[in-house]
Design an enzyme around this catalytic site. Structure first.
Site, short mmCIF file in Angstrom:
data_model
loop_
_atom_site.label_atom_id
_atom_site.label_comp_id
_atom_site.label_asym_id
_atom_site.label_seq_id
_atom_site.Cartn_x
_atom_site.Cartn_y
_atom_site.Cartn_z
N HIS A 28 53.20 -26.10 -32.48
CA HIS A 28 52.49 -27.19 -31.81
C HIS A 28 53.05 -28.52 -32.33
CE1 HIS A 28 49.29 -25.03 -29.64
NE2 HIS A 28 49.37 -24.15 -30.63
N GLU A 83 53.15 -31.32 -31.05
CA GLU A 83 52.33 -32.49 -30.69
C GLU A 83 51.47 -32.97 -31.85
OE1 GLU A 83 49.92 -28.85 -29.16
OE2 GLU A 83 52.02 -29.44 -29.44
N CYS A 117 53.76 -23.05 -27.58
CA CYS A 117 52.95 -21.90 -28.00
C CYS A 117 52.79 -20.90 -26.85
CB CYS A 117 51.61 -22.37 -28.55
SG CYS A 117 50.74 -21.09 -29.50
#
Length: 364
Positions: free
Chosen positions: A333, A335, A207
């Site tokens: 994102h 993750e 990001c």
């Protein structure tokens, strides 16, 4: 869930707190079907029988929940206690034997790593590690997939400069710049990105990390010395990152965010398509700025691969440097989608590249 405390002075496990808790529930008209008892020591039959008697719960539904070395062992311990079978019994459901082979293998790899990978996490919120908890867990998932553990070096980006960046990053196998908002510490992140690019250290930008990767490349490779994001400067003559066009004029900050899952089409030449194993992917987003499309051609001219786009081709979602061993930035994102037994492809690949870098350079 209830607690069975152990009194060291008397050498006893005390069931009174559990009895009192259940009594309070019963007073509110709630009768528990199962009691999962948190305890430092195993519960013997006498303790279970006592809890069952005074809490009006069958003995086989008194489940012990002992300390484990890692959180992800807990489902395996609960399986040993037959928790799933007891729950299904309460619900009058069949309880097929679960296939836990991949989970068992993951836990074994977690507890018995063969390598230690050293990763620098360069951010502005490093004094509060939980601010990056999703990134940290995803790094752990990626490490386990490579039979390794991760040692995170927390680097405060406010302290990093061109003069001392080597002091912070010379001893790591990979560098990650995560997301964030605001201009605090961004120049330190840009220094770290340049260091990773020039030293050929595996790099992952998430990001804000990807946006600053564009800024760094534009400044130091393309030669646009004042390249900047409009988030941090409204006067730069080279706004390589700008607010998304459909968000202009919106004053409610929450309303300007691009939130949720969005599809992305990967370039056939990219490392990303090799990692994901498919051309169309979907990732979660939380941002309001994007790469300025006016700079697409010059970024490509100087060697950057724009490796992922929205299906309509309007938004640049991912970038790579083909002449670098492993250098990827994503507007998303990833993750958020990583799981301990299913590490995200980008994190798995990043940790594999960092391990290779370590072995080739014999850093440790």
């Amino acid at each position: 869930m209830t607690l069975i405390p152990y009194l060291k002075a008397s050498g006893e496990l005390k069931t009174k707190p559990t009895q009192a808790s259940v009594k309070e529930l019963q007073g509110m008209g709630i009768q528990p079907d199962i009691l999962v008892c948190r305890s430092d020591l195993p519960l013997d039959d006498n303790i279970k029988e006592k809890i069952a008697l005074f809490c009006n719960v069958p003995k086989k539904r008194v489940i012990q929940n002992l300390d484990v070395d890692i959180l992800y062992e807990l489902p395996l311990e609960m399986e040993k206690e037959k928790l799933a079978h007891v729950v299904c019994e309460c619900l009058n459901m069949d309880c097929p034997q679960p296939d836990l082979a991949d989970w068992i293998a993951m836990v074994d790899a977690w507890k018995n790593p063969k390598h230690t990978i050293h990763i620098a996490l360069v951010g502005k919120y490093v004094t509060l590690h939980d601010a990056y908890i999703s990134v940290v867990e995803a790094l752990k998932h990626g490490a386990v997939a490579n039979n390794a553990e991760v040692d995170i070096k927390w680097v405060d980006s406010e302290l990093v400069s061109d003069y001392n960046v080597d002091d912070f990053l010379s001893d790591v196998d990979g560098i990650i710049v995560p997301g964030g908002f605001g201009d605090r510490g961004i120049e330190g992140m840009i220094c770290a990105i340049r260091y990773a690019r020039e030293r050929k250290i595996p790099y992952l930008g998430l990001c804000l990390g990807m946006q600053l990767t564009i800024v760094e490349f534009a400044r130091n490779v393309v030669g646009l010395a004042d390249a900047q994001s409009n988030e941090f400067s409204s006067t730069t003559s080279n706004p390589v990152i700008h607010i998304m066009p459909d968000k202009k004029g919106i004053t409610d900050l929450g309303g300007t965010l691009r939130l949720g899952a969005y599809p992305c089409v990967l370039d056939d030449r990219s490392k990303a398509i090799q990692l994901y194993g498919k051309k169309m992917i979907e990732e979660r987003h939380r941002h309001r700025y994007e790469v300025n499309n006016k700079y697409r051609d010059i970024l490509k001219e100087y060697g950057m691969l724009l490796s992922g786009f929205s299906p309509d081709g309007r938004i640049i979602e991912m970038i790579e440097l083909p002449d670098h061993p492993w250098f990827i930035g994503t507007q998303a994102h990833p993750e958020f989608k990583s799981r301990p037994n299913k590490p995200h492809p980008l994190f798995r690949g990043f940790m594999a590249a960092a391990l290779t870098y370590q072995q080739e350079n014999e850093t440790y």
